[in-house]
Write a protein that holds these residues in place. Structure first.
Motif, PDB file in Angstrom:
ATOM      1  N   ASP A 182      63.840  68.105 -26.718  1.00  0.00           N
ATOM      2  CA  ASP A 182      64.705  67.236 -27.500  1.00  0.00           C
ATOM      3  C   ASP A 182      65.020  66.005 -26.653  1.00  0.00           C
ATOM      4  OD1 ASP A 182      66.025  66.654 -29.806  1.00  0.00           O
ATOM      5  OD2 ASP A 182      67.861  67.730 -29.283  1.00  0.00           O
ATOM      6  N   MET A 183      64.485  64.856 -27.035  1.00  0.00           N
ATOM      7  CA  MET A 183      64.577  63.649 -26.216  1.00  0.00           C
ATOM      8  C   MET A 183      65.663  62.709 -26.728  1.00  0.00           C
ATOM      9  SD  MET A 183      62.307  64.351 -23.988  1.00  0.00           S
ATOM     10  CE  MET A 183      62.239  62.802 -23.084  1.00  0.00           C
ATOM     11  N   MET A 184      66.186  61.919 -25.789  1.00  0.00           N
ATOM     12  CA  MET A 184      67.214  60.932 -26.106  1.00  0.00           C
ATOM     13  C   MET A 184      66.800  59.577 -25.543  1.00  0.00           C
ATOM     14  SD  MET A 184      71.199  60.816 -24.833  1.00  0.00           S
ATOM     15  CE  MET A 184      71.850  61.785 -26.191  1.00  0.00           C
ATOM     16  N   SER A 249      65.388  63.753 -21.532  1.00  0.00           N
ATOM     17  CA  SER A 249      65.570  64.956 -22.338  1.00  0.00           C
ATOM     18  C   SER A 249      67.035  65.390 -22.312  1.00  0.00           C
ATOM     19  CB  SER A 249      64.677  66.090 -21.822  1.00  0.00           C
ATOM     20  OG  SER A 249      65.150  66.586 -20.582  1.00  0.00           O
ATOM     21  N   VAL A 250      67.474  66.013 -23.395  1.00  0.00           N
ATOM     22  CA  VAL A 250      68.849  66.501 -23.471  1.00  0.00           C
ATOM     23  C   VAL A 250      69.073  67.606 -22.440  1.00  0.00           C
ATOM     24  CG1 VAL A 250      70.566  67.588 -24.977  1.00  0.00           C
ATOM     25  CG2 VAL A 250      69.007  65.864 -25.905  1.00  0.00           C
ATOM     26  N   ARG A 251      68.029  68.384 -22.161  1.00  0.00           N
ATOM     27  CA  ARG A 251      68.156  69.413 -21.124  1.00  0.00           C
ATOM     28  C   ARG A 251      68.414  68.792 -19.762  1.00  0.00           C
ATOM     29  NH1 ARG A 251      65.451  72.169 -17.363  1.00  0.00           N
ATOM     30  NH2 ARG A 251      63.503  71.033 -17.627  1.00  0.00           N
ATOM     31  N   SER A 252      67.759  67.677 -19.459  1.00  0.00           N
ATOM     32  CA  SER A 252      68.005  66.994 -18.194  1.00  0.00           C
ATOM     33  C   SER A 252      69.401  66.399 -18.151  1.00  0.00           C
ATOM     34  CB  SER A 252      66.968  65.887 -17.963  1.00  0.00           C
ATOM     35  OG  SER A 252      65.675  66.418 -17.802  1.00  0.00           O
ATOM     36  N   LEU A 253      69.848  65.862 -19.279  1.00  0.00           N
ATOM     37  CA  LEU A 253      71.143  65.187 -19.316  1.00  0.00           C
ATOM     38  C   LEU A 253      72.305  66.154 -19.176  1.00  0.00           C
ATOM     39  CD1 LEU A 253      72.745  62.550 -19.752  1.00  0.00           C
ATOM     40  CD2 LEU A 253      72.636  63.021 -22.207  1.00  0.00           C
ATOM     41  N   CYS A 254      72.267  67.272 -19.916  1.00  0.00           N
ATOM     42  CA  CYS A 254      73.437  68.161 -19.924  1.00  0.00           C
ATOM     43  C   CYS A 254      73.068  69.639 -19.939  1.00  0.00           C
ATOM     44  CB  CYS A 254      74.329  67.844 -21.124  1.00  0.00           C
ATOM     45  SG  CYS A 254      73.529  68.148 -22.725  1.00  0.00           S
ATOM     46  N   GLY A 255      71.792  69.965 -19.683  1.00  0.00           N
ATOM     47  CA  GLY A 255      71.403  71.374 -19.690  1.00  0.00           C
ATOM     48  C   GLY A 255      71.550  72.027 -21.051  1.00  0.00           C
ATOM     49  N   ARG A 332      72.768  68.704 -32.273  1.00  0.00           N
ATOM     50  CA  ARG A 332      71.789  69.539 -32.985  1.00  0.00           C
ATOM     51  C   ARG A 332      70.372  69.171 -32.566  1.00  0.00           C
ATOM     52  NH1 ARG A 332      73.524  68.861 -39.205  1.00  0.00           N
ATOM     53  NH2 ARG A 332      73.211  66.689 -38.551  1.00  0.00           N
ATOM     54  N   ASP A 333      69.560  70.193 -32.341  1.00  0.00           N
ATOM     55  CA  ASP A 333      68.164  69.966 -31.973  1.00  0.00           C
ATOM     56  C   ASP A 333      67.425  69.263 -33.103  1.00  0.00           C
ATOM     57  OD1 ASP A 333      68.641  71.195 -29.602  1.00  0.00           O
ATOM     58  OD2 ASP A 333      67.723  73.116 -30.143  1.00  0.00           O
ATOM     59  N   GLY A 334      66.548  68.345 -32.723  1.00  0.00           N
ATOM     60  CA  GLY A 334      65.726  67.662 -33.704  1.00  0.00           C
ATOM     61  C   GLY A 334      66.327  66.389 -34.242  1.00  0.00           C
ATOM     62  N   ASP A 335      67.652  66.215 -34.132  1.00  0.00           N
ATOM     63  CA  ASP A 335      68.276  64.975 -34.587  1.00  0.00           C
ATOM     64  C   ASP A 335      67.910  63.830 -33.645  1.00  0.00           C
ATOM     65  OD1 ASP A 335      69.411  66.411 -36.574  1.00  0.00           O
ATOM     66  OD2 ASP A 335      71.488  66.217 -35.884  1.00  0.00           O
ATOM     67  N   ARG A 336      67.793  62.640 -34.190  1.00  0.00           N
ATOM     68  CA  ARG A 336      67.551  61.481 -33.353  1.00  0.00           C
ATOM     69  C   ARG A 336      68.776  61.221 -32.496  1.00  0.00           C
ATOM     70  NH1 ARG A 336      68.566  55.979 -33.617  1.00  0.00           N
ATOM     71  NH2 ARG A 336      67.092  54.693 -32.435  1.00  0.00           N
TER      72      ARG A 336
END
Length: 343
Positions: A182-184, A249-255, A332-336
């Motif tokens: 999930d990318m930001m 990635s959201v995982r990189s940003l906040c796990g 939410r996963d998948g949201d822009r």
């Protein structure tokens, strides 16, 4: 018991009265209860490196040491960090994946070696050894905070306060990490004449984002550093355009935890002279703010700004981050998702 052995290697005397069959059964149960394979992201930072040149870059090489025999060990390269200019206290963004599947994996050593790259007078770049350190994988992953402070050594293995200290941390990651994370979209900017005034307005700046380590509150893993943002022309009060945009990635940003702490820092580069500022300036922390994904979403909905806590020597009396148009925060996963911050 040998107190010199790592804690995770020591044998306990508890339960020594058990029969051999019971002991074997318990050992089998412990082995089968362990995860078959665990993945960790290894992060690296250092403090007080003894740099020899005023204008240079610092980077680190990370290797895995495997014993070949009693006298020899092979080194498997895990990778190299990015280069950080003119900073004796580097905190690297790049991390390294380590896999721990067996007890033998826990007994492997990781070596981190720091180098200094400078431009030689006769042309070309030269790389010189600064310091090194090593540790057992098991010592790191079994530590209650999953981080270690390690004294740096010279090539002969001698420890001295002059060489500095390395900070190593790790964080367990899901075993099945999808390549389609999930990318930001993330972007930073500076308002001309807004945040800065007076002598501070002429110096370029950059921004750093870190996430809090779950096992060690107050310790931060650096995950993003923006490109250098040049100041707006004198007298211009409109926001800058064509600012660099990156992906994170959201995982990189906040796990993937909307309540995980996120640290956003603003640095300036100040120097005089005719050479390019990137080649000679020392970064100075101007201000910072601690937030979370949930808090960012509330600021977005309310249209409110994030107020920076300013440093005493930063020439900044006050500062804030405004969420620009185009910011979309969702858990939410998948949201822009897009984070557009303007200081």
């Amino acid at each position: 018991m040998d107190s010199r052995m790592p804690a995770w290697k020591r044998k306990t005397s508890v339960g020594s009265s058990l029969t051999s069959s019971q002991s074997t059964m318990d050992g089998d149960e412990r082995r089968t209860s362990l995860p078959r394979r665990r993945h960790f992201d290894l992060s690296l930072a250092a403090s007080g490196l003894n740099k020899k040149y005023g204008s240079s870059e610092v980077f680190a090489v990370v290797e895995e040491c495997e014993a070949v025999n009693f006298f020899q060990a092979s080194r498997v390269p895990l990778g190299q960090t990015e280069s950080i200019r003119d900073d004796p206290n580097p905190n690297f963004v790049k991390d390294f994946r380590i896999v721990c599947e067996t007890k033998e994996d826990e007994q492997k050593k990781i070596r981190a070696t720091f180098f200094e790259r400078h431009h030689a007078v006769l042309g070309g770049n030269r790389e010189e050894f600064l310091a090194t350190t090593e540790f057992y994988v098991g010592d790191l992953i079994s530590h209650s905070e999953q981080c270690l402070d390690l004294h740096l050594k010279n090539k002969e293995g001698r420890v001295s306060a002059d060489f500095g200290v390395a900070f190593v941390s790790c964080e367990k990651v899901p075993q099945r990490t999808s390549e389609r994370q999930d990318m930001m979209t993330i972007r930073f900017g500076v308002e001309g004449g807004g945040t800065f005034a007076g002598p501070a307005a002429k110096h370029p700046c950059y921004f750093v984002v870190s996430r809090e380590l779950p096992q060690s509150p107050g310790q931060w893993k650096r995950v993003y550093r923006s490109k250098l943002i040049k100041p707006a022309k004198q007298g211009r009060s409109t926001p800058q355009t064509n600012l660099p945009t990156d992906k994170l990635s959201v995982r990189s940003l906040c796990g993937n935890d909307p309540e995980r702490g996120i640290l956003i820092e603003m640095y300036q580069l100040r120097a005089g002279g005719r050479r390019s500022i990137e080649s000679r300036a020392t970064p100075i922390l101007c201000g910072h703010v601690v937030t979370t994904m949930n808090a960012l979403m509330k600021h977005m909905l309310a249209g409110s700004a994030l107020h920076l806590e300013c440093e005493l020597d930063s020439w900044m009396e006050r500062g804030r981050f405004v969420l620009d148009a185009g910011t979309i925060i969702s858990t939410r996963d998948g949201d822009r998702k897009a984070l557009m911050l303007c200081a």
